[in-house]
Design a protein around this motif. Structure first.
Motif, PDB file in Angstrom:
ATOM      1  N   GLY A  51       0.797  -1.226   0.000  1.00 11.66           N
ATOM      2  CA  GLY A  51       0.000   0.000   0.000  1.00 11.66           C
ATOM      3  C   GLY A  51       0.826   1.271   0.000  1.00 11.66           C
ATOM      4  N   HIS A  52       2.124   1.164   0.294  1.00 11.54           N
ATOM      5  CA  HIS A  52       3.019   2.324   0.242  1.00 11.54           C
ATOM      6  C   HIS A  52       3.356   2.731  -1.190  1.00 11.54           C
ATOM      7  CE1 HIS A  52       3.804   3.060   4.451  1.00 11.54           C
ATOM      8  NE2 HIS A  52       4.125   1.805   4.665  1.00 11.54           N
ATOM      9  N   PHE A  53       3.236   1.776  -2.124  1.00  6.95           N
ATOM     10  CA  PHE A  53       3.660   2.114  -3.493  1.00  6.95           C
ATOM     11  C   PHE A  53       2.658   1.729  -4.566  1.00  6.95           C
ATOM     12  CE2 PHE A  53       5.427  -2.130  -2.670  1.00  6.95           C
ATOM     13  CZ  PHE A  53       5.114  -2.829  -3.823  1.00  6.95           C
ATOM     14  N   ARG A  54       1.587   1.062  -4.207  1.00  2.00           N
ATOM     15  CA  ARG A  54       0.586   0.661  -5.201  1.00  2.00           C
ATOM     16  C   ARG A  54      -0.776   1.217  -4.809  1.00  2.00           C
ATOM     17  NH1 ARG A  54       0.549  -3.645  -9.080  1.00  2.00           N
ATOM     18  NH2 ARG A  54      -1.581  -4.232  -9.668  1.00  2.00           N
ATOM     19  N   GLU A  55      -1.516   1.760  -5.783  1.00  2.00           N
ATOM     20  CA  GLU A  55      -2.815   2.368  -5.501  1.00  2.00           C
ATOM     21  C   GLU A  55      -3.988   1.459  -5.861  1.00  2.00           C
ATOM     22  OE1 GLU A  55      -4.019   5.261  -4.215  1.00  2.00           O
ATOM     23  OE2 GLU A  55      -2.014   5.808  -3.538  1.00  2.00           O
ATOM     24  N   VAL A  56      -3.794   0.517  -6.757  1.00  2.00           N
ATOM     25  CA  VAL A  56      -4.900  -0.285  -7.271  1.00  2.00           C
ATOM     26  C   VAL A  56      -4.834  -1.704  -6.720  1.00  2.00           C
ATOM     27  CG1 VAL A  56      -5.087   1.088  -9.362  1.00  2.00           C
ATOM     28  CG2 VAL A  56      -3.592  -0.910  -9.346  1.00  2.00           C
ATOM     29  N   THR A  86       5.916  -6.916  -7.862  1.00  2.00           N
ATOM     30  CA  THR A  86       5.297  -6.338  -6.666  1.00  2.00           C
ATOM     31  C   THR A  86       5.883  -6.945  -5.402  1.00  2.00           C
ATOM     32  OG1 THR A  86       3.225  -5.953  -7.876  1.00  2.00           O
ATOM     33  CG2 THR A  86       3.109  -5.945  -5.468  1.00  2.00           C
TER      34      THR A  86
END
Length: 223
Positions: free
Chosen positions: A28-33, A181
């Motif tokens: 969640g620190h680097f991915r929005e979807v 990821t």
């Protein structure tokens, strides 16, 4: 009518294990979807699973197809269940928990409610749901679909998607995104350990992260 599509290809085991080493909040620190509505929460206080999405769409009172799926699921599968908007009838309870656990199912994600929370906790079986209810589904013979695209927690989930879920939430990833990821998340988790060691040694977090420098730079450019 019941629509039953073929079971999806399972996630490669080395990739599944790599993903299992990640925290959803780190991603969640680097991915929005790919994050499911946080109102769908873990029944267990602490848990983490990774596996292959096996999708079901079940009408409000009918749990027949979910029962049938217990002859098809494989170790490492994650059942992801679209309840078609129903939040009154629990499709998952104590019997399903013990059967699925015995079959090696990794866990279940329900856009709806479950029941028998005490049994779920006693068995330590990972379940995510919108809450619990006493009213349950039946073998109603209405219909449903297995291994089709579904809508769960505001996301479209495809059969065969990779699922990572823990007490912080549920993440859905296309299989082709898993390696990059997971690798980045594990790198960040190692960085976090280094940051905490530096803070323990006396450095200030905003100096390490660059937050103070960013604040000062933005304020200077605005003045």
């Amino acid at each position: 009518m019941y629509h039953i599509a073929p079971m999806p290809a399972p996630l490669d085991e080395p990739l599944r294990q790599q993903l299992l080493g990640c925290e959803t909040a780190t991603i969640g620190h680097f991915r929005e979807v790919g994050f499911i509505d946080p109102a769908i929460r873990s029944v267990l206080a602490q848990t983490r699973i990774a596996g292959t999405a096996v999708t079901l769409s079940l009408p409000h009172t009918d749990g027949t197809l979910l029962n049938h799926a217990m002859r098809l699921v494989r170790p490492g599968d994650v059942l992801v269940i679209d309840r078609q908007g129903d939040e009154r009838h629990a499709c998952w309870g104590g019997v399903m928990t013990q059967v699925a656990k015995g079959l090696g199912v990794a866990g279940v994600i329900i856009d709806g409610v479950a029941t028998d929370a005490a049994t779920i906790r006693e068995q330590g079986f990972p379940v995510w749901s919108r809450g619990v209810a006493a009213l349950t589904t039946k073998l109603a013979g209405i219909g449903g679909a297995l291994n089709v695209p579904i809508s769960v927690g505001g996301l479209v989930v495809q059969p065969g998607d990779a699922i990572l879920a823990d007490e912080s939430g549920v993440l859905v990833l296309p299989p082709e995104d898993v390696a990059a990821t997971a690798s980045h998340a594990i790198h960040l988790q190692h960085q976090e350990e280094e940051i905490l060691a530096r803070v323990a040694a006396g450095e200030l977090l905003p100096d390490i992260s660059g937050a103070t420098a960013l604040v000062e730079r933005i304020n200077q450019s605005a003045s």
